[in-house]
Design an enzyme around this catalytic site. Structure first.
Site, PDB file in Angstrom:
ATOM      1  N   ARG A 249     -13.709  -7.493  -2.387  1.00 41.09           N
ATOM      2  CA  ARG A 249     -13.228  -7.290  -1.010  1.00 41.09           C
ATOM      3  C   ARG A 249     -12.758  -5.831  -0.825  1.00 41.09           C
ATOM      4  NH1 ARG A 249      -7.902  -5.628   1.040  1.00 41.09           N
ATOM      5  NH2 ARG A 249      -7.691  -6.471   3.126  1.00 41.09           N
ATOM      6  N   VAL A 250     -13.134  -5.247   0.291  1.00 38.61           N
ATOM      7  CA  VAL A 250     -12.688  -3.890   0.611  1.00 38.61           C
ATOM      8  C   VAL A 250     -11.826  -3.953   1.866  1.00 38.61           C
ATOM      9  CG1 VAL A 250     -13.409  -1.545   1.193  1.00 38.61           C
ATOM     10  CG2 VAL A 250     -14.807  -2.924  -0.360  1.00 38.61           C
TER      11      VAL A 250
ATOM     12  N   THR B 152      -0.881   0.729   6.829  1.00 40.94           N
ATOM     13  CA  THR B 152      -0.632  -0.364   5.886  1.00 40.94           C
ATOM     14  C   THR B 152      -0.529  -1.671   6.649  1.00 40.94           C
ATOM     15  OG1 THR B 152       0.919  -1.342   4.327  1.00 40.94           O
ATOM     16  CG2 THR B 152       1.856   0.189   5.931  1.00 40.94           C
ATOM     17  N   GLY B 153      -1.144  -2.700   6.122  1.00 37.40           N
ATOM     18  CA  GLY B 153      -1.090  -3.990   6.791  1.00 37.40           C
ATOM     19  C   GLY B 153      -2.313  -4.809   6.448  1.00 37.40           C
TER      20      GLY B 153
ATOM     21  N   GLY C 260      -5.622  -5.566   6.202  1.00 35.69           N
ATOM     22  CA  GLY C 260      -6.725  -4.622   6.334  1.00 35.69           C
ATOM     23  C   GLY C 260      -7.869  -5.048   7.222  1.00 35.69           C
TER      24      GLY C 260
ATOM     25  N   THR D 205       0.910  -1.157   0.000  1.00 39.57           N
ATOM     26  CA  THR D 205       0.000   0.000   0.000  1.00 39.57           C
ATOM     27  C   THR D 205       0.929   1.182   0.000  1.00 39.57           C
ATOM     28  OG1 THR D 205      -2.000  -0.850   1.086  1.00 39.57           O
ATOM     29  CG2 THR D 205      -1.446   1.372   1.601  1.00 39.57           C
TER      30      THR D 205
HETATM   31  N1  ASP Z   1      -4.064  -2.476   4.048  1.00 40.60           N
HETATM   32  C1  ASP Z   1      -4.142  -2.954   2.697  1.00 40.60           C
HETATM   33  C2  ASP Z   1      -5.381  -3.770   2.523  1.00 40.60           C
HETATM   34  O1  ASP Z   1      -5.731  -4.510   3.414  1.00 40.60           O
HETATM   35  C3  ASP Z   1      -2.970  -3.771   2.304  1.00 40.60           C
HETATM   36  C4  ASP Z   1      -1.653  -3.312   2.811  1.00 40.60           C
HETATM   37  O2  ASP Z   1      -1.523  -2.236   3.351  1.00 40.60           O
HETATM   38  O3  ASP Z   1      -0.683  -4.045   2.673  1.00 40.60           O
HETATM   39  O4  ASP Z   1      -5.962  -3.715   1.468  1.00 40.60           O
END
Ligand code: ASP
Length: 303
Positions: free
Chosen positions: A197-198, A220-221, A223, A169
């Site tokens: 998917r959201v 980020t991570g 979600g 992200t």
């Molecule tokens: N947070 C983002 C999601 O879940 C993915 C990411 O940040 O790596 O879509």
């Protein structure tokens, strides 16, 4: 004093994959985004313009999971999400599930500025983009060999959606010379995600939040966990109601609340006093910060 921080995703890069070449390439990409946003701030530009500018640089860079270079959903399509918030007046804009918009953060900005809504999804978001004069791009515009390989590996059962290093992200937070805060986030989501998917990235309060009285946050991570913890807003609440500084608030949410649930990732956050926090509980988080005192730093993994 003005400052800006950016991230290029947590869990994007495993230590084992870090070669001197991609170390240089990721840092150069982060630095380009920081400099673009910082130049704007130095010229008296607003925090909101700075975060959009920085995120656009990262969206156009195929190394990062947003815009070109975005990951693939299980159906082999790119579905992009983005959001933006202006800390001056809590205005916000977001889009989710767009497939033909070159810069999702630009569209999120248009939703904020030129529609009565906060979030537009899928076909409605695409139609709004056309009405606003954006030129659509084919879904293949976002494609890269690397993301195709990652999806193939996952579909063959060699990876699980949401496990490192299949996320990513991009995001930016800034404080301008007038003390205004803003945050922006843009993503392709997670490799192999279900169609429709959201994640947290387009959700105000989960992946993105900004309010001048406390902080600007971009996350980020994984979600699903970030939505359940309402990560970005939770950090703001800890500052507002418990009087924590931005470092302590971000640390509490990323290293305690998320870890307790099993959610991996991190955030970048700027406090109203200009302090920057960039905690992450994953092996790494691509990140960088720059401010008017001359600070310029980038980091990839845990040091
Ligand atoms: N947070 C983002 C999601 O879940 C993915 C990411 O940040 O790596 O879509």
């Amino acid at each position: 004093m003005h400052s800006i921080a950016v991230h290029g995703g947590a869990g994007t890069l495993a230590r084992a994959d870090l070669t001197p070449e991609n170390d240089r390439a990721y840092r150069a990409g982060l630095e380009r985004a920081l400099r673009a946003g910082h130049t704007l701030l130095a010229e008296g530009g607003s925090a909101v313009n700075a975060v959009v500018t920085a995120v656009r640089v990262l969206e156009d860079d195929p190394l990062f999971n947003a815009g070109r270079g975005a990951v693939l959903a299980a159906n082999g399509q790119h579905e992009l999400d983005a959001s933006l918030m202006d800390g001056r007046d809590l205005r916000a804009g977001a889009v989710t599930g767009v497939r033909h918009v070159r810069s999702p953060i630009e569209l999120a900005r248009l939703v904020m500025d030129r529609s009565p809504h906060v979030m537009l999804a899928g076909a409605g978001a695409e139609e709004f983009a056309l009405e606003q004069g954006l030129t659509p791009v084919p879904n293949a515009h976002f494609a890269t060999e690397r993301r195709r390989r990652e999806l193939d590996r996952m579909l063959q059962g060699q990876g699980e959606s949401g496990r490192e290093p299949l996320m990513g992200t991009v995001g930016a937070v800034a404080r301008d010379g007038e003390g205004n805060l803003a945050a922006a986030t843009s993503t392709g989501g997670m490799t192999g995600k279900k169609w429709g998917r959201v994640g947290d990235s387009p959700i105000i309060g989960a992946g993105t939040y900004a309010a001048n009285d406390c902080c600007a946050v971009s996350a980020t991570g994984h979600g699903e966990y970030f939505i359940r913890v309402a990560v970005a807003h939770e950090i703001a609440s800890l500052m507002r109601y418990r009087g924590l500084g931005v470092e302590a608030a971000a640390e509490e949410v990323v290293m305690r609340q998320l870890v307790k649930l099993g959610g991996s990732g991190g955030v970048i956050a700027i406090g109203h006093d200009g302090r920057i926090a960039m905690p992450f509980n994953s092996e790494g988080m691509l990140r960088g910060a720059m401010d008017s005192s001359g600070r310029l730093e980038t980091g990839l993994l845990r040091d």
